[in-house]
Scaffold this motif. Sequence first.
Motif, PDB file in Angstrom:
ATOM      1  N   LYS A 111     -10.730  12.684   5.910  1.00  0.00           N
ATOM      2  CA  LYS A 111     -10.323  11.654   4.949  1.00  0.00           C
ATOM      3  C   LYS A 111     -11.426  11.441   3.905  1.00  0.00           C
ATOM      4  O   LYS A 111     -11.138  11.185   2.730  1.00  0.00           O
ATOM      5  CB  LYS A 111      -9.990  10.345   5.667  1.00  0.00           C
ATOM      6  CG  LYS A 111      -8.701  10.410   6.482  1.00  0.00           C
ATOM      7  CD  LYS A 111      -8.316   9.051   7.067  1.00  0.00           C
ATOM      8  CE  LYS A 111      -7.007   9.143   7.838  1.00  0.00           C
ATOM      9  NZ  LYS A 111      -6.519   7.828   8.300  1.00  0.00           N
ATOM     10  N   ARG A 124      -2.995   5.893  12.135  1.00  0.00           N
ATOM     11  CA  ARG A 124      -4.049   6.313  11.194  1.00  0.00           C
ATOM     12  C   ARG A 124      -4.070   7.821  11.026  1.00  0.00           C
ATOM     13  O   ARG A 124      -5.111   8.409  10.752  1.00  0.00           O
ATOM     14  CB  ARG A 124      -5.425   5.790  11.649  1.00  0.00           C
ATOM     15  CG  ARG A 124      -5.460   4.289  11.786  1.00  0.00           C
ATOM     16  CD  ARG A 124      -6.712   3.785  12.448  1.00  0.00           C
ATOM     17  NE  ARG A 124      -7.839   3.706  11.518  1.00  0.00           N
ATOM     18  CZ  ARG A 124      -8.913   2.960  11.733  1.00  0.00           C
ATOM     19  NH1 ARG A 124      -9.006   2.223  12.806  1.00  0.00           N
ATOM     20  NH2 ARG A 124      -9.895   2.956  10.867  1.00  0.00           N
ATOM     21  N   TYR A 130     -16.490   4.239   8.241  1.00  0.00           N
ATOM     22  CA  TYR A 130     -16.712   2.861   8.704  1.00  0.00           C
ATOM     23  C   TYR A 130     -16.471   2.635  10.194  1.00  0.00           C
ATOM     24  O   TYR A 130     -16.784   1.561  10.697  1.00  0.00           O
ATOM     25  CB  TYR A 130     -15.993   1.831   7.840  1.00  0.00           C
ATOM     26  CG  TYR A 130     -14.479   1.919   7.678  1.00  0.00           C
ATOM     27  CD1 TYR A 130     -13.715   2.954   8.182  1.00  0.00           C
ATOM     28  CD2 TYR A 130     -13.811   0.928   6.965  1.00  0.00           C
ATOM     29  CE1 TYR A 130     -12.353   3.013   7.981  1.00  0.00           C
ATOM     30  CE2 TYR A 130     -12.440   0.973   6.762  1.00  0.00           C
ATOM     31  CZ  TYR A 130     -11.724   2.028   7.274  1.00  0.00           C
ATOM     32  OH  TYR A 130     -10.364   2.074   7.076  1.00  0.00           O
ATOM     33  N   GLY A 182     -11.648   6.665   7.801  1.00  0.00           N
ATOM     34  CA  GLY A 182     -11.700   6.759   9.252  1.00  0.00           C
ATOM     35  C   GLY A 182     -12.094   8.117   9.804  1.00  0.00           C
ATOM     36  O   GLY A 182     -12.258   8.244  11.013  1.00  0.00           O
ATOM     37  N   TYR A 242      -2.168  -3.759 -10.750  1.00  0.00           N
ATOM     38  CA  TYR A 242      -2.538  -5.175 -10.919  1.00  0.00           C
ATOM     39  C   TYR A 242      -3.908  -5.457 -10.311  1.00  0.00           C
ATOM     40  O   TYR A 242      -4.665  -6.295 -10.818  1.00  0.00           O
ATOM     41  CB  TYR A 242      -1.441  -6.139 -10.412  1.00  0.00           C
ATOM     42  CG  TYR A 242      -1.446  -6.436  -8.924  1.00  0.00           C
ATOM     43  CD1 TYR A 242      -0.485  -5.903  -8.079  1.00  0.00           C
ATOM     44  CD2 TYR A 242      -2.406  -7.293  -8.367  1.00  0.00           C
ATOM     45  CE1 TYR A 242      -0.490  -6.186  -6.725  1.00  0.00           C
ATOM     46  CE2 TYR A 242      -2.418  -7.579  -7.011  1.00  0.00           C
ATOM     47  CZ  TYR A 242      -1.459  -7.015  -6.198  1.00  0.00           C
ATOM     48  OH  TYR A 242      -1.473  -7.306  -4.861  1.00  0.00           O
ATOM     49  N   GLY A 276      -7.718  -3.650   2.008  1.00  0.00           N
ATOM     50  CA  GLY A 276      -6.379  -3.690   2.582  1.00  0.00           C
ATOM     51  C   GLY A 276      -6.426  -3.545   4.098  1.00  0.00           C
ATOM     52  O   GLY A 276      -5.403  -3.389   4.736  1.00  0.00           O
ATOM     53  N   TYR A 289       4.734  -4.642   8.934  1.00  0.00           N
ATOM     54  CA  TYR A 289       4.526  -6.093   9.174  1.00  0.00           C
ATOM     55  C   TYR A 289       5.879  -6.781   9.412  1.00  0.00           C
ATOM     56  O   TYR A 289       6.017  -7.639  10.283  1.00  0.00           O
ATOM     57  CB  TYR A 289       3.849  -6.781   7.985  1.00  0.00           C
ATOM     58  CG  TYR A 289       2.529  -6.189   7.498  1.00  0.00           C
ATOM     59  CD1 TYR A 289       1.654  -5.526   8.357  1.00  0.00           C
ATOM     60  CD2 TYR A 289       2.149  -6.340   6.168  1.00  0.00           C
ATOM     61  CE1 TYR A 289       0.458  -5.013   7.893  1.00  0.00           C
ATOM     62  CE2 TYR A 289       0.946  -5.832   5.692  1.00  0.00           C
ATOM     63  CZ  TYR A 289       0.104  -5.171   6.556  1.00  0.00           C
ATOM     64  OH  TYR A 289      -1.079  -4.668   6.084  1.00  0.00           O
TER      65      TYR A 289
HETATM   66  N1  LIG Z   1      -0.869  -7.184  -1.544  1.00  0.00           N
HETATM   67  C1  LIG Z   1      -0.086  -6.263  -2.072  1.00  0.00           C
HETATM   68  O1  LIG Z   1       0.484  -6.465  -3.146  1.00  0.00           O
HETATM   69  C2  LIG Z   1       0.063  -4.954  -1.368  1.00  0.00           C
HETATM   70  C3  LIG Z   1       0.943  -3.983  -1.842  1.00  0.00           C
HETATM   71  C4  LIG Z   1       0.994  -2.743  -1.203  1.00  0.00           C
HETATM   72  C5  LIG Z   1       0.192  -2.507  -0.085  1.00  0.00           C
HETATM   73  N2  LIG Z   1      -0.606  -3.505   0.381  1.00  0.00           N
HETATM   74  C6  LIG Z   1      -1.496  -3.290   1.525  1.00  0.00           C
HETATM   75  O2  LIG Z   1      -2.298  -2.159   1.245  1.00  0.00           O
HETATM   76  C7  LIG Z   1      -2.761  -1.604   2.457  1.00  0.00           C
HETATM   77  C8  LIG Z   1      -2.536  -0.100   2.419  1.00  0.00           C
HETATM   78  O3  LIG Z   1      -1.143   0.161   2.449  1.00  0.00           O
HETATM   79  P1  LIG Z   1      -0.596   1.648   2.517  1.00  0.00           P
HETATM   80  O4  LIG Z   1       0.879   1.550   2.662  1.00  0.00           O
HETATM   81  O5  LIG Z   1      -1.185   2.415   1.398  1.00  0.00           O
HETATM   82  O6  LIG Z   1      -1.195   2.163   3.918  1.00  0.00           O
HETATM   83  P2  LIG Z   1      -2.356   3.238   4.171  1.00  0.00           P
HETATM   84  O7  LIG Z   1      -3.623   2.781   3.511  1.00  0.00           O
HETATM   85  O8  LIG Z   1      -1.849   4.585   3.855  1.00  0.00           O
HETATM   86  O9  LIG Z   1      -2.510   3.149   5.746  1.00  0.00           O
HETATM   87  C9  LIG Z   1      -3.352   2.190   6.322  1.00  0.00           C
HETATM   88  C10 LIG Z   1      -4.757   2.742   6.539  1.00  0.00           C
HETATM   89  O10 LIG Z   1      -5.587   1.657   6.948  1.00  0.00           O
HETATM   90  C11 LIG Z   1      -6.646   2.158   7.698  1.00  0.00           C
HETATM   91  N3  LIG Z   1      -6.860   1.334   8.894  1.00  0.00           N
HETATM   92  C12 LIG Z   1      -7.995   0.692   9.206  1.00  0.00           C
HETATM   93  N4  LIG Z   1      -7.885   0.059  10.367  1.00  0.00           N
HETATM   94  C13 LIG Z   1      -6.641   0.310  10.826  1.00  0.00           C
HETATM   95  C14 LIG Z   1      -5.940  -0.064  12.013  1.00  0.00           C
HETATM   96  N5  LIG Z   1      -6.504  -0.837  12.962  1.00  0.00           N
HETATM   97  N6  LIG Z   1      -4.671   0.366  12.172  1.00  0.00           N
HETATM   98  C15 LIG Z   1      -4.103   1.130  11.234  1.00  0.00           C
HETATM   99  N7  LIG Z   1      -4.715   1.522  10.101  1.00  0.00           N
HETATM  100  C16 LIG Z   1      -5.982   1.121   9.887  1.00  0.00           C
HETATM  101  C17 LIG Z   1      -6.317   3.615   8.075  1.00  0.00           C
HETATM  102  O11 LIG Z   1      -7.159   4.465   7.295  1.00  0.00           O
HETATM  103  P3  LIG Z   1      -8.554   4.996   7.938  1.00  0.00           P
HETATM  104  O12 LIG Z   1      -8.168   5.867   9.105  1.00  0.00           O
HETATM  105  O13 LIG Z   1      -9.198   5.745   6.836  1.00  0.00           O
HETATM  106  O14 LIG Z   1      -9.306   3.781   8.360  1.00  0.00           O
HETATM  107  C18 LIG Z   1      -4.877   3.773   7.646  1.00  0.00           C
HETATM  108  O15 LIG Z   1      -4.572   5.088   7.226  1.00  0.00           O
HETATM  109  C19 LIG Z   1      -1.995  -2.317   3.573  1.00  0.00           C
HETATM  110  O16 LIG Z   1      -2.814  -3.322   4.102  1.00  0.00           O
HETATM  111  C20 LIG Z   1      -0.832  -2.941   2.835  1.00  0.00           C
HETATM  112  O17 LIG Z   1      -0.335  -4.061   3.488  1.00  0.00           O
HETATM  113  C21 LIG Z   1      -0.691  -4.716  -0.240  1.00  0.00           C
END
Ligand SMILES: NC(=O)c1ccc[n+]([C@@H]2O[C@H](COP(=O)([O-])OP(=O)(O)OC[C@H]3O[C@@H](n4cnc5c(N)ncnc54)[C@H](OP(=O)(O)O)[C@@H]3O)[C@@H](O)[C@H]2O)c1
Length: 325
Positions: free
Chosen positions: A177, A315, A192, A173, A130, A216, A46
Amino acid sequence: MVAAVRVHKTGGPEVMVYEQIELAAPGPGQIKIKQHAIGVNYIDTYFRMGMYPAPGGLPFVVGSEGAGEVIAVGSGVTDLKVGDRVAAVVAMGGYAEERIIPADRAVKMPDNISYEQAAGMMLKGMTAEYLLRRTFKVEKGHTVLVHAAAGGVGLILCQWAKHLGATVIGTVGSKDKAELAKQNGADHTILYKDEDFAAKVKDITGGRLCDVVYDGVGKTTFPGSLDCLRPLGMFVSYGAASGQIDAFNINILQFKGSLFATRPTLNHYAAKREDLVAIAKDLFDVVGSGAVKIDVSGSYALKDARKAHEDLEGRKTTGSLILKP
Ligand SMILES: NC(=O)c1ccc[n+]([C@@H]2O[C@H](COP(=O)([O-])OP(=O)(O)OC[C@H]3O[C@@H](n4cnc5c(N)ncnc54)[C@H](OP(=O)(O)O)[C@@H]3O)[C@@H](O)[C@H]2O)c1
């Protein structure tokens, strides 16, 4: 000079430049860390693409999460010394051989946690903590929906929610997985991309739906996620891997069952030092006990950060990714 991955102009993975940068000595209250492993997180993309503005402007060193040893301490730092093994999540400066951070943002690592595990879990695992223990307190008997269940945060959420006694439904996806999510605590999985996940959740739960949805993914799973919740359920939108959710009319929460919705970040939950330490301890305990395993499925050289981002956004990855300096 130390090797680092910097962004001078926001954009795709190709804007990340591997180069030498100057690092000063740590100032008052700061420490310098020689990193042994660096975490790769979706949030890094991001900042790289400019969806989130980098706090200090351009250029910036990408990344926030890492683990290593303290190699210098600034004045006024009393509880850390050279040689201590520490892990930290601090915005920017992560993708580098060495970095300087505020000492009060570092946590000492227990001996039974490796640098690789720590780099693979501090941001993702403290987020899971959290989300499951503070945003919504998951308990035995709850039904939980985890989107992107085979991802970095997803795999930790599934294992931990299961450990807490919840029934876990995970969206994924691909079939591979789905298998991985099942091995990590998901009782049910939904493809999904091919299936109407809200209808499937209704089916699986016999119409009772979920107490909480951890989302997420963002744009493509909204507002379907709301249809997976029972009345008074909690929609936790914690990320936007598919893009940010568009503005919506809050009245939708009334019509879909007096729902709660929140958009939390670790920054706020761990803003106070005592909360950071408590969240980290909870994570170290649950990983140390073996109840939650950190699946570091991808390890890349620091200079190959671009490839790590391409795989993550494509992905292609599961679990946690790290960079090795
Ligand atoms: N708010 C917070 O405190 C916080 C902290 C850490 C992380 N996060 C968020 O947690 C989420 C997961 O982070 P992560 O680092 O662990 O990543 P991740 O889940 O390993 O990677 C993202 C996954 O999202 C899915 N996805 C669905 N639609 C997608 C698209 N259009 N493009 C890419 N990926 C897509 C994919 O899985 P599938 O192929 O299975 O769909 C992909 O493997 C992110 O949104 C991140 O920003 C938030």
